[in-house]
Structures are given as structure tokens and as C-alpha cells.
Motif scaffolding. Structure first.
Motif, short mmCIF file in Angstrom:
data_model
loop_
_atom_site.label_atom_id
_atom_site.label_comp_id
_atom_site.label_asym_id
_atom_site.label_seq_id
_atom_site.Cartn_x
_atom_site.Cartn_y
_atom_site.Cartn_z
N GLU A 1 37.48 42.43 38.10
CA GLU A 1 38.51 42.60 39.12
C GLU A 1 39.77 41.81 38.80
O GLU A 1 40.88 42.25 39.11
N LYS B 1 41.74 43.93 36.20
CA LYS B 1 41.87 45.36 36.52
C LYS B 1 40.95 46.24 35.67
O LYS B 1 41.33 47.31 35.22
N GLN C 1 43.63 34.84 41.20
CA GLN C 1 44.31 36.11 41.48
C GLN C 1 45.71 35.85 42.03
O GLN C 1 46.66 36.53 41.63
N ARG D 1 33.03 40.67 39.22
CA ARG D 1 34.06 39.81 39.79
C ARG D 1 35.12 39.47 38.75
O ARG D 1 36.31 39.44 39.06
#
Length: 177
Positions: free
Chosen positions: A136, A139, A37, A133
Motif C-alpha cells: 500500500e 501503490k 504515508q 501493508r
């Protein structure tokens, strides 16, 4: 055929997801996902275009089983010496695969296809929440498979460190910026 390839082939034949050292769960999974991320945020900050975030993400990742399969099929299979007959337009550096996919036959073909293209699999296992997960990261609500496209950015540097077995640290991101 190496022991790892035999194990992967046996898992493919029985329909299960490979359970190797490249399976990420628990604290290791949290660390890996946070690192990726940060890489996404760093690469996005360095991008000088004004593309919407969803479009930019599609340039960095193949998102979903169908998209990952399509990109893998367009890549030329690698021959024994490690080179391919042609250079594809888009190449995957690695595939993040959720272990909680049900039914398993949806992803049964991916390990074989990835092995023939010499693309490593990184299995995400998180008590029936692996797909959440992965979603995420891009998005979305869920994602069963995400292919990381080789673009030479901060995301690729972090993935390469993970594949090499190195610990990802903050200094790696600072070098890219």
C-alpha cells in the motif's frame, strides 16, 4: 560482536526473521505506516517535478527483494569505525521487511547484507498481511521488502525519528513544509 548482532546472526542462520524491538505490529504498525504515508504525501507535494507517481516512488524507494538486494550490494561495506571506503550513488536509510514472506529463504540474505552495510531493518508483522501493508505504501498489491533511499526529504525525517525511538508527530511534517 554485540548481543543484538549475535541475535540477528542466530536468526539468520536458522532462516527466521529477526524478532527485535524494531518489529512493528498492531497499533504501533498502523501509526508507523500512517506516518510514513504522510511523509510520502508531503515529499510528493514538495517535489517540483512532473514525474508520474510510480517513477517518483522508484526514486524514493528500492521496491522488492531484488531491488533492495541490488542497492545493498552496490553500497560499500562499512568498516569498524562506521565509515565506508567509497561513497555510493544511492544509499539506503532503512529497510522495511515483511515478516510474512513465504518461503523464508527469499529474504534470508537481507539481514546479513543490511548488517554489513549498517542499514537498519524494520520488520513489519501483521498476521500474514505485512506484505499487503507494505504494498500500500508504494501503490502495489504486495511488497516483501522496501528500501528507503536517503534523499533528505520528509520520508527520511520520519524514518530517522522512528529509528531514534522518537514518536512521530504532525509537527515534524510541518517543519519540513
Amino acid at each position: 560482536m554485540t548481543a543484538r548482532n549475535k541475535a540477528a546472526k542466530n536468526n539468520i542462520l536458522d532462516g527466521s526473521v529477526p524478532q527485535q524491538q524494531d518489529c512493528y505490529e498492531g497499533e504501533r504498525l498502523v501509526h508507523v505506516l500512517k506516518s510514513i504515508q504522510r511523509g510520502v504525501e508531503s515529499a510528493r507535494a514538495l517535489a517540483e517535478n512532473s514525474l508520474p507517481e510510480k517513477v517518483w516512488l522508484k526514486q524514493q524507494f528500492a521496491i522488492g527483494v531484488n531491488d533492495v538486494t541490488r542497492v545493498l550490494e552496490r553500497m560499500a561495506p562499512t568498516v569498524e569505525n562506521g565509515s565506508s571506503a567509497q561513497s555510493p550513488c544511492v544509499r539506503l536509510q532503512a529497510i522495511l521487511l515483511a515478516a510474512d514472506c513465504n518461503p523464508k529463504w527469499l529474504i534470508k540474505h537481507l539481514p546479513t547484507l543490511a548488517l554489513s552495510r549498517k542499514v537498519p531493518l524494520m520488520i513489519v508483522r501483521d498476521d500474514k498481511k505485512g506484505s499487503l501493508r507494505l504494498g500500500e505504501l508504494v501503490k502495489l498489491k504486495t511488497a516483501i521488502a522496501i528500501g528507503v533511499k536517503a534523499r533528505g526529504n520528509a520520508i527520511n525525517q520520519i524514518i530517522q525519528e522512528l529509528l531514534d525511538g522518537d514518536e512521530v508527530n504532525q509537527g515534524a511534517l510541518l517543519e519540513v513544509q
